[in-house]
Scaffold this motif. Sequence first.
Motif, mmCIF file in Angstrom:
data_model
loop_
_atom_site.group_PDB
_atom_site.id
_atom_site.type_symbol
_atom_site.label_atom_id
_atom_site.label_comp_id
_atom_site.label_asym_id
_atom_site.label_seq_id
_atom_site.Cartn_x
_atom_site.Cartn_y
_atom_site.Cartn_z
ATOM 1 N N ILE A 185 24.486 -20.823 42.713
ATOM 2 C CA ILE A 185 25.676 -19.976 42.636
ATOM 3 C C ILE A 185 25.405 -18.542 42.177
ATOM 4 O O ILE A 185 26.262 -17.691 42.359
ATOM 5 C CB ILE A 185 26.758 -20.599 41.717
ATOM 6 C CG1 ILE A 185 26.261 -20.695 40.288
ATOM 7 C CG2 ILE A 185 27.189 -21.948 42.249
ATOM 8 C CD1 ILE A 185 27.344 -21.072 39.316
ATOM 9 N N SER A 186 24.244 -18.287 41.593
ATOM 10 C CA SER A 186 24.044 -16.948 41.038
ATOM 11 C C SER A 186 23.865 -15.917 42.129
ATOM 12 O O SER A 186 23.238 -16.173 43.154
ATOM 13 C CB SER A 186 22.797 -16.916 40.150
ATOM 14 O OG SER A 186 22.862 -17.936 39.228
ATOM 15 N N ASP A 187 24.438 -14.739 41.873
ATOM 16 C CA ASP A 187 24.175 -13.620 42.767
ATOM 17 C C ASP A 187 22.989 -12.819 42.265
ATOM 18 O O ASP A 187 22.328 -12.134 43.013
ATOM 19 C CB ASP A 187 25.403 -12.714 42.831
ATOM 20 C CG ASP A 187 26.615 -13.484 43.332
ATOM 21 O OD1 ASP A 187 26.535 -14.032 44.445
ATOM 22 O OD2 ASP A 187 27.606 -13.570 42.590
ATOM 23 N N HIS A 188 22.784 -12.917 40.951
ATOM 24 C CA HIS A 188 21.744 -12.104 40.332
ATOM 25 C C HIS A 188 21.212 -12.887 39.146
ATOM 26 O O HIS A 188 21.990 -13.525 38.449
ATOM 27 C CB HIS A 188 22.366 -10.767 39.879
ATOM 28 C CG HIS A 188 21.371 -9.776 39.391
ATOM 29 N ND1 HIS A 188 20.546 -9.094 40.239
ATOM 30 C CD2 HIS A 188 21.060 -9.350 38.138
ATOM 31 C CE1 HIS A 188 19.773 -8.283 39.543
ATOM 32 N NE2 HIS A 188 20.053 -8.428 38.259
ATOM 33 N N VAL A 189 19.920 -12.856 38.940
ATOM 34 C CA VAL A 189 19.338 -13.615 37.839
ATOM 35 C C VAL A 189 18.509 -12.684 36.959
ATOM 36 O O VAL A 189 17.751 -11.860 37.454
ATOM 37 C CB VAL A 189 18.433 -14.761 38.367
ATOM 38 C CG1 VAL A 189 17.831 -15.541 37.206
ATOM 39 C CG2 VAL A 189 19.209 -15.698 39.266
ATOM 40 N N VAL A 190 18.717 -12.795 35.643
ATOM 41 C CA VAL A 190 17.918 -12.034 34.679
ATOM 42 C C VAL A 190 17.109 -13.048 33.887
ATOM 43 O O VAL A 190 17.665 -14.016 33.374
ATOM 44 C CB VAL A 190 18.826 -11.222 33.726
ATOM 45 C CG1 VAL A 190 17.994 -10.471 32.698
ATOM 46 C CG2 VAL A 190 19.704 -10.267 34.514
ATOM 47 N N VAL A 191 15.805 -12.855 33.807
ATOM 48 C CA VAL A 191 14.956 -13.804 33.092
ATOM 49 C C VAL A 191 14.465 -13.171 31.797
ATOM 50 O O VAL A 191 13.979 -12.049 31.789
ATOM 51 C CB VAL A 191 13.740 -14.230 33.944
ATOM 52 C CG1 VAL A 191 13.053 -15.428 33.299
ATOM 53 C CG2 VAL A 191 14.165 -14.570 35.346
ATOM 54 N N MET A 192 14.645 -13.905 30.696
ATOM 55 C CA MET A 192 14.206 -13.412 29.385
ATOM 56 C C MET A 192 13.119 -14.315 28.837
ATOM 57 O O MET A 192 13.093 -15.509 29.101
ATOM 58 C CB MET A 192 15.380 -13.471 28.386
ATOM 59 C CG MET A 192 16.357 -12.354 28.458
ATOM 60 S SD MET A 192 17.602 -12.629 27.194
ATOM 61 C CE MET A 192 16.727 -12.072 25.735
#
Lengths: 441, 277
Positions: free
Chosen positions: B230-237
Motif C-alpha cells: 500500500i505504500s506510495d513512498h518508503v523511508v528507511v531508518m
Amino acid sequence: MSATSARPSHAAQPSGSAFIVKKALISALVALVLFSLMIGVRTEAGPQGGLIYWTRFGDLAALVGTVFGGSIIVELLRQWWGPVDKDSIVPKPVQSAISFAGRWLAPALLVFAVLVPVIFYDQRYILDLSILVLTYVMLGWGLNVVVGLAGLLDLGYVAFYAVGAYSYALLATNFGLSFWVCLPLAGILAAFWGVLLGFPVLRLRGDYLAIVTLAFGEIIRLVIINWQSLTGGPNGVSGIPRPTMFGIPLDNSDNGLAARLGIEFSPTHRLVFLFYLILAMALLTNWVTIRLRRLPIGRAWEALREDEVACRALGINTTTTKLTAFATGAMFGGFAGAFFATRQGFISPESFTFQESALVLAIVVLGGMGSQLGVALSALAMIGGFELFRGFDQYRMLVFGIAMVLLMIWRPRGLIGHRAPTVYLERNQSISSDLVKEGHG
Amino acid sequence: MSGDPILSVDRLMMRFGGIVAVNELSFSAERRKITALIGPNGAGKTTVFNCITGFYRPSGGAIRLSHDDGRSIQLERLNDFRISKQAKVARTFQNIRLFPGMTALENLMVAQHNALMRASGLTVLGLLGLPSWREAEKRAIDLARAWLDRVGLLDRADDAAGNLPYGDQRRLEIARAMCTEPALLCLDEPAAGLNARESGGLNELLLSIRNEQGTSILLIEHDMSVVMEISDHVVVMDYGVKIAEGTPQAVRDDPKVIAAYLGADEEEAIAVMESGT
C-alpha cells in the motif's frame, strides 16, 4: 483438550487434608503471635501510677482455637465452591437482576425518601439521621465526579466541604446574607478553591495526587484553626442563621411559617424543611452528574480515567478536563457544606477532619466508583448502618471494619461495580467492572 | 523531493541524555499518499512519531505541516493535545490504547470531543438540553456509526472495547483516530499481531481512507506485505538516521536496507556504506 487443561487452576491448587491442616496451623500461629500481646497480656496503669498487668491465656487460647477452626472451615468451603471463574462479561441472570434492580430500586428508594418525613414525622431521631444520611449521599455524589468518573484520587474532599460551610457561616453572620444567596456563593467559592488546588497538583498522578490532596485538606483545616480573627479559630462560628422558606422564618414568631399558616408551631417543621432541602440538593447533584456523564465533558472524564495518553492523542485538553472535574466535585461539596452550616447553626474546625474525607471516600469506593445508585446505597449503609450498630457498643468499630473488609473481598469493585454506557445504538448493556479502569490520577 | 508534501521533517534531532535516538532526520510525506517509515527494532521510528504527534518535544529541527488551505503549522512548537486539536494530526499506538471500559461507540464519541464541546456550548447548552446540542450529538453518533460500519464493527457498537478481539481493537483504534477528522493519520504498527487475512483487510481500509477521505497516512510497519502493497513512498531508518527512501520497489532492492535488516559482514557493510555515499 482434556478437562484438566481447560481448567488449569484446578490442578494447580493443592487440596489434600494435610494442606488444610498446614494452612490452619500457620493461621493459628500468626494469630498466636498477634494476639499474645494484644489479648494474652493486659496492662494498665496502677493506682500509684506503676504498671500492673495480668494474663488472659484462656481468652488467648480460645481465640487461637477459633482461628484454627475457622481457617479449616473457610478452606473447606473454598474447595467446595471450586475455583472462581472470572467472566469478563456480567452473567445474564446477574445482568437482568441488576437491570431490574436499577429500574425499580432507584425509583423505590426515591419514593421512600420523599415519604420519610410523612412516615417518621414523630420520630425526631430518624428525621435527624436521614438528614445526615442525605448529606453524605450528596457528598458521595459530589466526590463521585472526581474519584468515580475522572479517576482522580482525592483524599482532601472535606476541604471543600469546609470552604462551603465557612463561606455560608461568615457571609451570613458578617453581612447578613440569606441562605439562598449564600448557597450559590458557597458553591462558587468551593469550586474556585478546587481550581486553585487543581492547578499545581494535577500534573501529579495516582498516589502522589492523593497525598497532596490529603495535605490540602489539612492545610484548610489548620488555616481555619489559626486564622482566629476571621474564623474564630477553634471556637468556631456560632449563631449561624437558620434557613428560611424563601424569607419566611421557620420559628414560632408572629411572622413565622406556622403563624402564617395558622397551625401550631412545632420544631419538627424545620427538620422536615431541612430534610426536603437536602433531598432536593442531593437530587440536583445527581441530576447534574447524570446529565454531565452524557455530555462530552463527562465522557472526557471517563476517558481520562481509562487512558490519559489516548485522551491527549485525541486532542482532549487533559488539564482543563481534570480541573472541571475537580471544580464540579468541589462545588457540590461546597453546597453540602453550606447546608451543614445552616443545619448545625454552629461550625468548628473539628467537623472537618481527615476522618470525614476518609468516610466520604469509603462511601464512594464501597458503593462502586461511578455508580450513583451504589453511592447512595453505601451512604445509607455506612451512616445508617453505623447507627444501627450502636447496640454493639464498643465493638461497633470492629463490626463495621469487618463488614467493610468482607464487602471488599466479596465485591472488590464496590456494591455496583459495573458501568452503564452513556450512549448506545441498540443494546444498553452494562460493562463488567473487570474492564473498567480505576484511573491513576 | 518534488510534489506537495503535507508533512516536512527537517533535520529532526531527538536526544535522551547522551543517547541520540534520532539524528538529523529529514523526510517528507506527500499529500493524499501513504508514506511508510520502516527500519529494524530500535531504529527510532516510534521516537519520530512521538515527536510528530507532540508526545516528545524535539531537541532540534523542524516539523512542518501544511494543510490543504495553505495553512502551515510548525508542529515542534505545539505540544500535547494541541497537535490533534489544532494541527489535525491523529495517531494510533503500537500497544493499543483504547478506552477498554467504554463501548466501541463511546470510544468514537470521545474522539469527537472538541467538536462536541463547541456544540454543547462548553457544556452549558448541553446541560440545558437545547435542540442545537441534540442535533450535534445526533450527527456525532451518525459519524461514529458510519466509521463503525467502515471497519466492520457496527454489530459490536455497544460492546466494551476491552472485550473486542485484538484485530477488532486495532481497527477500532483507527476508526477512533479518523473520528477526529485528521489531515494526517499516523499509525504505529497497525498490522502488528494481525493474521494474513486481517492485514489484508487493513490494507483495504487504509487505501480506502486515502482514496475516499483524502487523508494522508504516515505509518510505521514491520509487516512487509502491508508496506510493499500500500505504500506510495518508503523511508528507511536505522540507528536514528535515514538510510534510504523511495518507492517500495526501490527500497526493497537497496543493498543498505538489506544490510540493515539482514545484517552483513563487516567488510560488506563498509563496502555498502561507501558505495552509497
